[in-house]
Motif scaffolding. Structure first.
Motif, short mmCIF file in Angstrom:
data_model
loop_
_atom_site.label_atom_id
_atom_site.label_comp_id
_atom_site.label_asym_id
_atom_site.label_seq_id
_atom_site.Cartn_x
_atom_site.Cartn_y
_atom_site.Cartn_z
N MET A 53 0.84 -1.18 0.00
CA MET A 53 0.00 0.00 0.00
C MET A 53 0.88 1.23 0.00
SD MET A 53 -2.93 0.94 2.64
CE MET A 53 -2.66 2.15 3.86
N SER A 54 0.66 2.14 -0.91
CA SER A 54 1.42 3.38 -0.96
C SER A 54 1.09 4.23 0.25
CB SER A 54 1.10 4.13 -2.24
OG SER A 54 1.91 5.27 -2.34
N GLY A 55 2.05 5.01 0.69
CA GLY A 55 1.85 5.85 1.86
C GLY A 55 2.25 5.14 3.13
N GLU A 56 2.38 3.83 3.08
CA GLU A 56 2.78 3.07 4.26
C GLU A 56 4.20 3.46 4.63
OE1 GLU A 56 3.24 -1.58 5.43
OE2 GLU A 56 1.59 -1.00 4.14
N GLY A 57 4.41 3.75 5.91
CA GLY A 57 5.73 4.13 6.37
C GLY A 57 6.00 5.62 6.27
N SER A 58 5.04 6.41 5.77
CA SER A 58 5.28 7.85 5.68
C SER A 58 5.35 8.44 7.09
CB SER A 58 4.24 8.57 4.83
OG SER A 58 2.98 8.05 4.98
N PRO A 59 6.00 9.60 7.22
CA PRO A 59 6.19 10.17 8.55
C PRO A 59 4.87 10.50 9.23
CG PRO A 59 7.21 11.55 6.85
CD PRO A 59 6.56 10.40 6.17
N THR A 60 4.85 10.30 10.53
CA THR A 60 3.67 10.70 11.29
C THR A 60 3.60 12.22 11.30
OG1 THR A 60 4.91 10.69 13.35
CG2 THR A 60 3.77 8.64 12.76
N ALA A 61 2.46 12.74 11.68
CA ALA A 61 2.23 14.19 11.63
C ALA A 61 3.32 14.96 12.37
CB ALA A 61 0.86 14.52 12.20
N GLN A 62 3.81 14.44 13.49
CA GLN A 62 4.81 15.18 14.25
C GLN A 62 6.14 15.31 13.51
OE1 GLN A 62 5.07 12.14 17.51
NE2 GLN A 62 7.14 12.90 17.66
N TYR A 63 6.39 14.45 12.53
CA TYR A 63 7.64 14.50 11.79
C TYR A 63 7.51 15.11 10.40
CZ TYR A 63 9.32 11.54 15.52
OH TYR A 63 9.66 11.05 16.75
N GLN A 64 6.30 15.42 9.99
CA GLN A 64 6.11 16.04 8.69
C GLN A 64 6.49 17.51 8.76
OE1 GLN A 64 2.10 15.18 7.50
NE2 GLN A 64 2.58 13.08 7.00
N ALA A 65 6.99 18.01 7.67
CA ALA A 65 7.44 19.40 7.61
C ALA A 65 6.26 20.36 7.74
CB ALA A 65 8.18 19.66 6.31
N GLU A 66 6.40 21.28 8.64
CA GLU A 66 5.44 22.38 8.73
C GLU A 66 5.85 23.42 7.71
OE1 GLU A 66 2.68 22.91 10.66
OE2 GLU A 66 2.89 20.81 11.24
N PRO A 67 4.91 24.01 7.01
CA PRO A 67 5.29 25.07 6.08
C PRO A 67 6.03 26.20 6.79
CG PRO A 67 3.06 24.35 5.64
CD PRO A 67 3.49 23.69 6.93
N PHE A 68 7.04 26.71 6.14
CA PHE A 68 7.83 27.83 6.65
C PHE A 68 7.79 28.93 5.61
CE2 PHE A 68 10.69 24.68 4.69
CZ PHE A 68 11.20 25.43 3.63
N ASP A 69 8.37 30.06 5.92
CA ASP A 69 8.40 31.17 4.97
C ASP A 69 9.45 30.88 3.90
OD1 ASP A 69 8.45 33.51 3.53
OD2 ASP A 69 9.12 34.77 5.19
N GLY A 70 9.00 30.46 2.74
CA GLY A 70 9.89 30.17 1.63
C GLY A 70 9.87 31.26 0.57
N SER A 71 9.52 32.48 0.97
CA SER A 71 9.38 33.56 0.00
C SER A 71 10.71 33.94 -0.65
CB SER A 71 8.74 34.79 0.65
OG SER A 71 9.52 35.24 1.74
N ASP A 72 11.83 33.51 -0.07
CA ASP A 72 13.14 33.80 -0.64
C ASP A 72 13.58 32.73 -1.64
OD1 ASP A 72 13.32 31.95 1.53
OD2 ASP A 72 15.48 32.29 1.65
N LEU A 73 12.81 31.69 -1.81
CA LEU A 73 13.21 30.57 -2.69
C LEU A 73 12.68 30.75 -4.11
CD1 LEU A 73 12.54 27.58 -0.26
CD2 LEU A 73 14.75 28.63 -0.82
N ARG A 74 13.53 30.39 -5.06
CA ARG A 74 13.13 30.32 -6.47
C ARG A 74 12.95 28.85 -6.82
NH1 ARG A 74 17.14 31.62 -10.01
NH2 ARG A 74 15.60 31.81 -11.65
N VAL A 75 11.77 28.51 -7.33
CA VAL A 75 11.44 27.12 -7.58
C VAL A 75 10.97 26.95 -9.03
CG1 VAL A 75 9.94 25.20 -6.91
CG2 VAL A 75 10.78 26.79 -5.17
N ALA A 76 11.48 25.91 -9.66
CA ALA A 76 11.03 25.55 -11.00
C ALA A 76 10.36 24.18 -10.95
CB ALA A 76 12.19 25.54 -11.98
N VAL A 77 9.30 24.05 -11.70
CA VAL A 77 8.54 22.81 -11.79
C VAL A 77 8.60 22.34 -13.23
CG1 VAL A 77 6.27 21.74 -11.48
CG2 VAL A 77 6.99 23.64 -9.97
N VAL A 78 8.96 21.09 -13.42
CA VAL A 78 8.91 20.50 -14.75
C VAL A 78 7.89 19.38 -14.70
CG1 VAL A 78 10.93 19.03 -14.32
CG2 VAL A 78 10.20 19.44 -16.66
N ALA A 79 6.90 19.45 -15.59
CA ALA A 79 5.78 18.52 -15.56
C ALA A 79 5.60 17.88 -16.92
CB ALA A 79 4.50 19.26 -15.15
#
Length: 167
Positions: free
Chosen positions: A1-27
């Motif tokens: 089953m996919s998702g099995e072993g994913s981090p529990t809520a306490q270990y998942q990244a909380e969003p932070f201020d990433g306004s200084d980051l430049r991000v490119a997406v290739v789809a």
């Protein structure tokens, strides 16, 4: 089953201020419904992290993701997100495309020192892809997850590189 072993809520990244980051997406362009969901998840994550400097580039398919990601990495982005879907068929094509895309994206990340969020779905069926695409009724949102991973890694790399300069 996919998702099995994913981090529990306490270990998942909380969003932070990433306004200084430049991000490119290739789809990739195959499987419109799945790709629309993955892209929507990516945009939700970028919004949650406050990333405003973003570029989205479409590639013909998943096989082409690494070459486009490499060109974007060379332009100095802080993070990349690669989105695609390959669904198993009756020939070895699936194995070749998945392997080439995965190896290529890894090479981009290592050669350029830029995190690449891995949003390439490699599924046996279209339903598996839909279940992971972040659509209404999906059980997972791999576009969001790949983007979050890239942003957290970008911030970690900034901290490591800052320590190296300050040492």
């Amino acid at each position: 089953m996919s998702g099995e072993g994913s981090p529990t809520a306490q270990y998942q990244a909380e969003p932070f201020d990433g306004s200084d980051l430049r991000v490119a997406v290739v789809a990739a362009s195959w499987h419109d419904q799945v790709m629309d969901g993955l892209l929507a998840g990516t945009h939700r994550a970028l919004d949650d992290f406050g990333v405003t400097s973003r570029e989205v580039v479409r590639a013909p398919g998943s096989f082409e993701l690494p070459v486009v990601a490499g060109a974007l990495a060379a332009q100095g982005y802080d993070a990349l997100v690669a989105l695609g879907v390959v669904i198993r068929g009756g020939t070895p094509h699936f194995d070749y495309v998945c392997s080439a895309a995965t190896d290529g994206l890894t090479r981009v990340a290592l050669d350029h020192g830029v995190p690449v969020g891995f949003g390439l779905l490699t599924c046996d069926t279209e339903q598996q892809a839909l279940d992971r695409a972040g659509l209404e009724g999906s059980v997972e949102d791999k576009g969001y997850e790949a983007t979050s991973a890239a942003l957290v890694t970008a911030r970690s790399l900034q901290a490591i590189r800052g320590r190296q300069r300050g040492a």
